[in-house]
Write a protein that holds these residues in place. Structure first.
Motif, PDB file in Angstrom:
ATOM      1  N   PRO A 157     -16.869 -47.876  13.961  1.00 13.02           N
ATOM      2  CA  PRO A 157     -15.414 -47.921  14.867  1.00 13.02           C
ATOM      3  C   PRO A 157     -15.127 -46.740  13.884  1.00 13.02           C
ATOM      4  O   PRO A 157     -15.142 -46.204  12.655  1.00 13.02           O
ATOM      5  N   ALA A 158     -13.695 -45.758  14.930  1.00 18.82           N
ATOM      6  CA  ALA A 158     -12.991 -44.944  14.682  1.00 18.82           C
ATOM      7  C   ALA A 158     -11.975 -45.277  13.334  1.00 18.82           C
ATOM      8  O   ALA A 158     -10.774 -45.883  13.224  1.00 18.82           O
ATOM      9  N   GLN A 159     -12.271 -44.357  12.189  1.00 23.18           N
ATOM     10  CA  GLN A 159     -11.313 -44.115  10.826  1.00 23.18           C
ATOM     11  C   GLN A 159     -11.088 -42.787  11.236  1.00 23.18           C
ATOM     12  O   GLN A 159     -11.063 -41.894  11.093  1.00 23.18           O
ATOM     13  N   LEU A 160      -9.449 -43.562  10.626  1.00 18.27           N
ATOM     14  CA  LEU A 160      -8.390 -41.843  11.216  1.00 18.27           C
ATOM     15  C   LEU A 160      -7.714 -41.854   9.220  1.00 18.27           C
ATOM     16  O   LEU A 160      -7.867 -42.526   8.659  1.00 18.27           O
ATOM     17  N   SER A 161      -7.548 -40.207   8.746  1.00 19.28           N
ATOM     18  CA  SER A 161      -7.650 -40.190   7.031  1.00 19.28           C
ATOM     19  C   SER A 161      -6.041 -41.063   7.248  1.00 19.28           C
ATOM     20  O   SER A 161      -5.504 -40.616   8.436  1.00 19.28           O
ATOM     21  N   LEU A 162      -5.962 -41.195   5.785  1.00 17.93           N
ATOM     22  CA  LEU A 162      -4.219 -41.153   5.871  1.00 17.93           C
ATOM     23  C   LEU A 162      -3.583 -40.419   6.181  1.00 17.93           C
ATOM     24  O   LEU A 162      -2.082 -40.089   6.568  1.00 17.93           O
ATOM     25  N   ALA A 163      -4.138 -39.025   5.516  1.00 12.30           N
ATOM     26  CA  ALA A 163      -2.692 -37.671   5.752  1.00 12.30           C
ATOM     27  C   ALA A 163      -2.451 -38.078   7.554  1.00 12.30           C
ATOM     28  O   ALA A 163      -1.639 -37.221   7.935  1.00 12.30           O
ATOM     29  N   ALA A 164      -3.742 -38.213   8.097  1.00  8.07           N
ATOM     30  CA  ALA A 164      -3.034 -37.997   9.393  1.00  8.07           C
ATOM     31  C   ALA A 164      -2.310 -39.385  10.207  1.00  8.07           C
ATOM     32  O   ALA A 164      -1.388 -38.964  10.832  1.00  8.07           O
ATOM     33  N   TYR A 165      -2.439 -39.814   9.927  1.00 13.74           N
ATOM     34  CA  TYR A 165      -1.798 -41.440   9.581  1.00 13.74           C
ATOM     35  C   TYR A 165       0.262 -41.270   9.678  1.00 13.74           C
ATOM     36  O   TYR A 165       0.381 -41.666   9.910  1.00 13.74           O
ATOM     37  N   ARG A 166      -0.282 -40.786   7.718  1.00 11.61           N
ATOM     38  CA  ARG A 166       1.264 -40.132   7.463  1.00 11.61           C
ATOM     39  C   ARG A 166       1.958 -39.552   8.600  1.00 11.61           C
ATOM     40  O   ARG A 166       3.279 -39.160   8.857  1.00 11.61           O
ATOM     41  N   ALA A 167       0.974 -38.320   8.643  1.00 11.65           N
ATOM     42  CA  ALA A 167       1.706 -36.988   9.774  1.00 11.65           C
ATOM     43  C   ALA A 167       1.939 -37.548  11.163  1.00 11.65           C
ATOM     44  O   ALA A 167       3.062 -37.072  11.792  1.00 11.65           O
ATOM     45  N   LEU A 168       1.293 -38.519  12.120  1.00 10.87           N
ATOM     46  CA  LEU A 168       1.509 -38.927  12.606  1.00 10.87           C
ATOM     47  C   LEU A 168       2.779 -40.113  13.239  1.00 10.87           C
ATOM     48  O   LEU A 168       3.042 -40.817  14.116  1.00 10.87           O
ATOM     49  N   GLY A 169       3.057 -40.665  11.534  1.00  8.45           N
ATOM     50  CA  GLY A 169       4.412 -41.571  11.573  1.00  8.45           C
ATOM     51  C   GLY A 169       4.027 -43.216  12.029  1.00  8.45           C
ATOM     52  O   GLY A 169       4.178 -44.283  12.067  1.00  8.45           O
ATOM     53  N   LEU A 170       3.103 -42.994  11.887  1.00  7.62           N
ATOM     54  CA  LEU A 170       1.852 -44.253  11.345  1.00  7.62           C
ATOM     55  C   LEU A 170       2.142 -45.555  10.469  1.00  7.62           C
ATOM     56  O   LEU A 170       1.970 -45.477   9.301  1.00  7.62           O
ATOM     57  N   ASN A 171       1.953 -46.932  11.005  1.00  6.71           N
ATOM     58  CA  ASN A 171       2.628 -47.749   9.647  1.00  6.71           C
ATOM     59  C   ASN A 171       0.844 -47.944   9.590  1.00  6.71           C
ATOM     60  O   ASN A 171      -0.106 -48.035   9.458  1.00  6.71           O
ATOM     61  N   LEU A 172       0.361 -48.183   8.081  1.00  3.64           N
ATOM     62  CA  LEU A 172      -1.280 -48.098   7.739  1.00  3.64           C
ATOM     63  C   LEU A 172      -1.655 -49.423   7.841  1.00  3.64           C
ATOM     64  O   LEU A 172      -3.572 -48.804   7.600  1.00  3.64           O
ATOM     65  N   THR A 173      -1.582 -50.363   8.180  1.00  5.46           N
ATOM     66  CA  THR A 173      -1.900 -51.669   9.155  1.00  5.46           C
ATOM     67  C   THR A 173      -1.981 -51.514   9.769  1.00  5.46           C
ATOM     68  O   THR A 173      -2.834 -51.945  10.958  1.00  5.46           O
ATOM     69  N   ASP A 174      -1.698 -50.606  10.595  1.00  5.93           N
ATOM     70  CA  ASP A 174      -1.272 -50.181  12.355  1.00  5.93           C
ATOM     71  C   ASP A 174      -3.121 -49.822  12.848  1.00  5.93           C
ATOM     72  O   ASP A 174      -3.798 -48.937  12.825  1.00  5.93           O
ATOM     73  N   LEU A 175      -3.698 -50.807  13.718  1.00 10.39           N
ATOM     74  CA  LEU A 175      -4.400 -50.848  14.777  1.00 10.39           C
ATOM     75  C   LEU A 175      -3.611 -49.725  15.733  1.00 10.39           C
ATOM     76  O   LEU A 175      -3.590 -50.601  16.421  1.00 10.39           O
ATOM     77  N   VAL A 176      -3.913 -48.463  16.344  1.00  7.96           N
ATOM     78  CA  VAL A 176      -3.729 -47.600  17.055  1.00  7.96           C
ATOM     79  C   VAL A 176      -4.515 -47.632  17.777  1.00  7.96           C
ATOM     80  O   VAL A 176      -5.632 -46.632  18.311  1.00  7.96           O
ATOM     81  N   GLU A 177      -3.869 -46.980  19.414  1.00  6.45           N
ATOM     82  CA  GLU A 177      -5.253 -46.991  20.576  1.00  6.45           C
ATOM     83  C   GLU A 177      -4.816 -44.743  20.291  1.00  6.45           C
ATOM     84  O   GLU A 177      -3.516 -45.215  20.406  1.00  6.45           O
TER      85      GLU A 177
END
Length: 183
Positions: A157-177
């Motif tokens: 499955p697709a994995q996104l970097s921590l920096a990109a997660y934070r830049a998008l304002g996502l919660n680190l445990t979110d599974l996002v489409e």
């Protein structure tokens, strides 16, 4: 916990249950290494040597570094224990990564659900999922937030970097489409 239950919950659209299960899984992984710092390092891959060469001449960990050095980030300190310390990108780098508007040459390569990738690997990147060849690209949430990333092929499955997660304002445990675009 049976992985098929997690997969069934994600597929069936039971997002709340899947989020709870993923949060519990993340917490159990973190707690498993609390008593043995070396064990946690092995668990998150910190004890693995860097690969001899990265695909297509890309630098490992220096995401978007080949053509956009101002977005490359240094590795986090070994003693880092929080997302804020693990994310070594600067505010200017986050602003530059999120300021990129869609370009006419962007090609949609797929829509996928992402999870958080290795938090010790710095920079802005997406690995796996619909990515078949290393290139630069963009990840866009269904809500329209967008971040420039290096696209890297990978297994699973697709994995996104921590920096990109934070830049998008996502919660680190979110599974996002997200929609994934290549340049």
């Amino acid at each position: 916990m049976d992985p098929t239950i997690v997969a069934r919950n994600v597929i069936s659209g039971d997002a709340m249950r899947a989020r709870t299960i993923s949060t519990l899984l993340v917490a159990s992984v973190i707690l498993a290494g609390c008593g043995d710092r070396a064990g946690l390092g092995k668990l998150i891959g910190r004890d693995r040597p860097a690969p001899a060469s990265a695909p297509s001449g890309m630098q490992t960990g220096a995401i978007i570094g080949a053509t956009t050095p101002e977005l490359a980030a240094p590795p986090p300190p070994v003693e880092a224990t929080s997302a804020a310390v693990l994310d070594t990108t600067t505010d200017a780098q986050k602003e530059a990564a999120t300021a990129i508007a869609p370009l006419p040459g962007d090609t949609l390569i797929g829509q996928t659900i992402i999870s958080l990738g290795n938090p010790t690997e710095p920079g802005f990147w997406l690995r796996g999922g619909p990515v078949k060849a290393a290139s630069q690209g963009r990840v866009e949430t269904i809500g329209g937030q967008s971040v420039q990333v290096d696209l890297m092929p990978g297994e699973g499955p697709a994995q996104l970097s921590l920096a990109a997660y934070r830049a998008l304002g996502l919660n680190l445990t979110d599974l996002v489409e997200v929609r994934v675009y290549a340049r």
